[in-house]
Design a protein around this motif. Sequence first.
Motif, short mmCIF file in Angstrom:
data_model
loop_
_atom_site.label_atom_id
_atom_site.label_comp_id
_atom_site.label_asym_id
_atom_site.label_seq_id
_atom_site.Cartn_x
_atom_site.Cartn_y
_atom_site.Cartn_z
N GLY A 1 0.81 -1.22 0.00
CA GLY A 1 0.00 0.00 0.00
C GLY A 1 0.84 1.27 0.00
N ILE A 2 0.21 2.33 -0.43
CA ILE A 2 0.92 3.61 -0.59
C ILE A 2 1.42 4.13 0.75
CG2 ILE A 2 0.53 6.05 -1.18
CD1 ILE A 2 -0.99 5.05 -3.65
N ARG A 3 0.61 3.90 1.80
CA ARG A 3 1.03 4.38 3.14
C ARG A 3 2.34 3.71 3.55
NH1 ARG A 3 -0.24 6.16 8.36
NH2 ARG A 3 0.26 4.54 9.84
N ASP A 4 2.44 2.40 3.34
CA ASP A 4 3.69 1.69 3.67
C ASP A 4 4.85 2.22 2.82
OD1 ASP A 4 2.44 0.17 5.54
OD2 ASP A 4 2.26 -1.64 4.30
N ALA A 5 4.57 2.46 1.54
CA ALA A 5 5.63 2.98 0.66
C ALA A 5 6.13 4.33 1.17
CB ALA A 5 5.10 3.11 -0.76
N LEU A 6 5.20 5.18 1.63
CA LEU A 6 5.59 6.50 2.13
C LEU A 6 6.39 6.39 3.43
CD1 LEU A 6 2.30 8.48 1.40
CD2 LEU A 6 4.50 8.78 0.27
N ILE A 7 5.94 5.50 4.31
CA ILE A 7 6.66 5.32 5.58
C ILE A 7 8.06 4.79 5.31
CG2 ILE A 7 6.74 3.91 7.71
CD1 ILE A 7 3.61 4.07 7.71
N ASN A 8 8.15 3.77 4.46
CA ASN A 8 9.46 3.15 4.22
C ASN A 8 10.37 4.04 3.36
OD1 ASN A 8 9.09 0.80 5.78
ND2 ASN A 8 7.70 0.01 4.21
N GLY A 9 9.76 4.71 2.38
CA GLY A 9 10.55 5.64 1.57
C GLY A 9 11.14 6.75 2.42
N SER A 10 10.32 7.29 3.34
CA SER A 10 10.82 8.38 4.20
C SER A 10 11.95 7.88 5.10
CB SER A 10 9.75 8.94 5.13
OG SER A 10 8.52 8.93 4.55
N ARG A 11 11.86 6.62 5.53
CA ARG A 11 12.92 6.08 6.41
C ARG A 11 14.29 6.18 5.72
NH1 ARG A 11 12.26 0.38 9.05
NH2 ARG A 11 14.13 1.13 10.08
N PHE A 12 14.32 5.90 4.41
CA PHE A 12 15.61 5.97 3.70
C PHE A 12 16.19 7.39 3.74
CE2 PHE A 12 14.53 1.96 1.28
CZ PHE A 12 15.60 1.24 1.76
N LEU A 13 15.30 8.38 3.64
CA LEU A 13 15.80 9.76 3.64
C LEU A 13 16.16 10.21 5.06
CD1 LEU A 13 14.62 9.62 0.75
CD2 LEU A 13 13.75 11.91 1.05
N LYS A 14 15.28 9.90 6.02
CA LYS A 14 15.47 10.40 7.39
C LYS A 14 16.55 9.62 8.15
CE LYS A 14 11.65 11.08 9.82
NZ LYS A 14 11.28 12.44 10.20
N GLU A 15 16.51 8.29 8.06
CA GLU A 15 17.41 7.48 8.89
C GLU A 15 18.75 7.19 8.21
OE1 GLU A 15 15.49 3.94 10.54
OE2 GLU A 15 13.57 4.95 10.36
N ALA A 16 18.72 7.07 6.87
CA ALA A 16 19.96 6.67 6.18
C ALA A 16 20.56 7.79 5.34
CB ALA A 16 19.68 5.46 5.31
N GLY A 17 19.84 8.90 5.22
CA GLY A 17 20.40 10.05 4.46
C GLY A 17 20.48 9.80 2.97
N CYS A 18 19.60 8.94 2.44
CA CYS A 18 19.63 8.67 0.99
C CYS A 18 19.03 9.84 0.21
CB CYS A 18 18.81 7.41 0.67
SG CYS A 18 19.55 5.92 1.35
N ASP A 19 19.36 9.86 -1.09
CA ASP A 19 18.85 10.92 -1.96
C ASP A 19 17.59 10.49 -2.69
OD1 ASP A 19 21.10 12.94 -1.77
OD2 ASP A 19 22.18 11.10 -2.25
N ALA A 20 17.42 9.19 -2.88
CA ALA A 20 16.29 8.70 -3.67
C ALA A 20 16.05 7.23 -3.34
CB ALA A 20 16.60 8.86 -5.16
N VAL A 21 14.89 6.74 -3.76
CA VAL A 21 14.59 5.32 -3.59
C VAL A 21 14.32 4.72 -4.97
CG1 VAL A 21 13.60 5.68 -1.30
CG2 VAL A 21 12.08 5.60 -3.28
N LYS A 22 14.46 3.40 -5.05
CA LYS A 22 14.14 2.70 -6.30
C LYS A 22 13.10 1.63 -5.96
CE LYS A 22 17.14 -0.31 -8.40
NZ LYS A 22 16.40 -1.58 -8.40
N LEU A 23 12.16 1.45 -6.87
CA LEU A 23 11.21 0.35 -6.70
C LEU A 23 10.96 -0.33 -8.04
CD1 LEU A 23 8.36 1.60 -7.78
CD2 LEU A 23 8.16 2.46 -5.49
N GLU A 24 10.57 -1.60 -7.96
CA GLU A 24 10.38 -2.40 -9.16
C GLU A 24 8.92 -2.41 -9.60
OE1 GLU A 24 11.91 -6.35 -8.52
OE2 GLU A 24 13.89 -5.62 -7.91
N GLY A 25 8.73 -2.45 -10.92
CA GLY A 25 7.37 -2.63 -11.43
C GLY A 25 6.99 -1.58 -12.46
N GLY A 26 5.86 -1.85 -13.14
CA GLY A 26 5.39 -0.96 -14.20
C GLY A 26 4.14 -0.23 -13.80
N LEU A 27 3.06 -0.47 -14.58
CA LEU A 27 1.82 0.29 -14.37
C LEU A 27 1.28 0.15 -12.95
CD1 LEU A 27 0.07 -0.59 -17.76
CD2 LEU A 27 1.50 1.38 -17.21
#
Length: 279
Positions: free
Chosen positions: A94-120
């Motif tokens: 779900g989108i909520r999980d994606a937002l929580i986990n995506g933010s963790r990469f920026l806040k906790e690990a200092g990443c610049d971007a995330v990558k995810l797999e898939g198309g439409l």
Amino acid sequence: MQKRKTVLDILTMKKTGEKITMLTAYDAAMASLLASADVDMLLVGDSLGMVVLGYDSTVPVTMDEMIHHASAVRRGAPGAFVVADLPFGSYQTGIRDALINGSRFLKEAGCDAVKLEGGLEVCDTVAALVRAGISVMGHIGLTPQTATQLGGYKVQGRDLQSAKKMVAEALALEKAGAFAIVMECIPDELGRIISEEIAVPTIGIGAGVHCDGQVLVVNDLLGMFEKFIPSFVKSYCKLAPTIKEAVAEYNREVRSGAFPDKKHSFSSESNLRELLGLS
Ligand code: KIV
């Protein structure tokens, strides 16, 4: 120290025709070496499950494992543009999980971007992440998290129908706001067509020379991972045999007493035994 690139720099590289280099990194030491060798982007790939953690696929990799390694990469390469993979199960729920986990990469690990797999099926998620201020790299073609559904690790987009679908996926990901798209294991002509059709950079792995950039798993490039070597991988050196030879030499020297010699030991008073009151 490297000047950290931005999403804008990456987009400009496509416009000016400057090829983009990306390599995976999983720890601080390697990240530091790659950054000093001027790689444009570091990817904390979930491939770490296979090349570092010893899993059979990328599926078991958890968010906490990704955060642990992404943080190490950031510490080792403060000036690098770091992208981290959202692992299986961290965004499909779900989108909520994606937002929580995506933010963790920026806040906790200092990443610049995330990558995810898939198309439409992931375009709504990509759009939501981008709206929330999280830069997203797409990943189409062979998507290792769902490789079993694709019939295993094999070339994708060979027939007309799947090639058509892949062009549509790339266009939809671009529209959703992805700033770049990894294309894995597709024919080089399809790689060329998609790269020409979209304005954001394509980063190929087994997708031919016409992509705007290339990515490899660093352990493959260095010839360190011997378990499974895909045919599109070019190993620029063979570290595995070098490591094994060095360790065999160490074993020999320790066992024979040749190591440590005087040069690798600390000296003390020659009469230390006497000074310690030991006869
Ligand atoms: O996980 C990974 O390393 C990747 C690259 C192979 C693109 O996704």
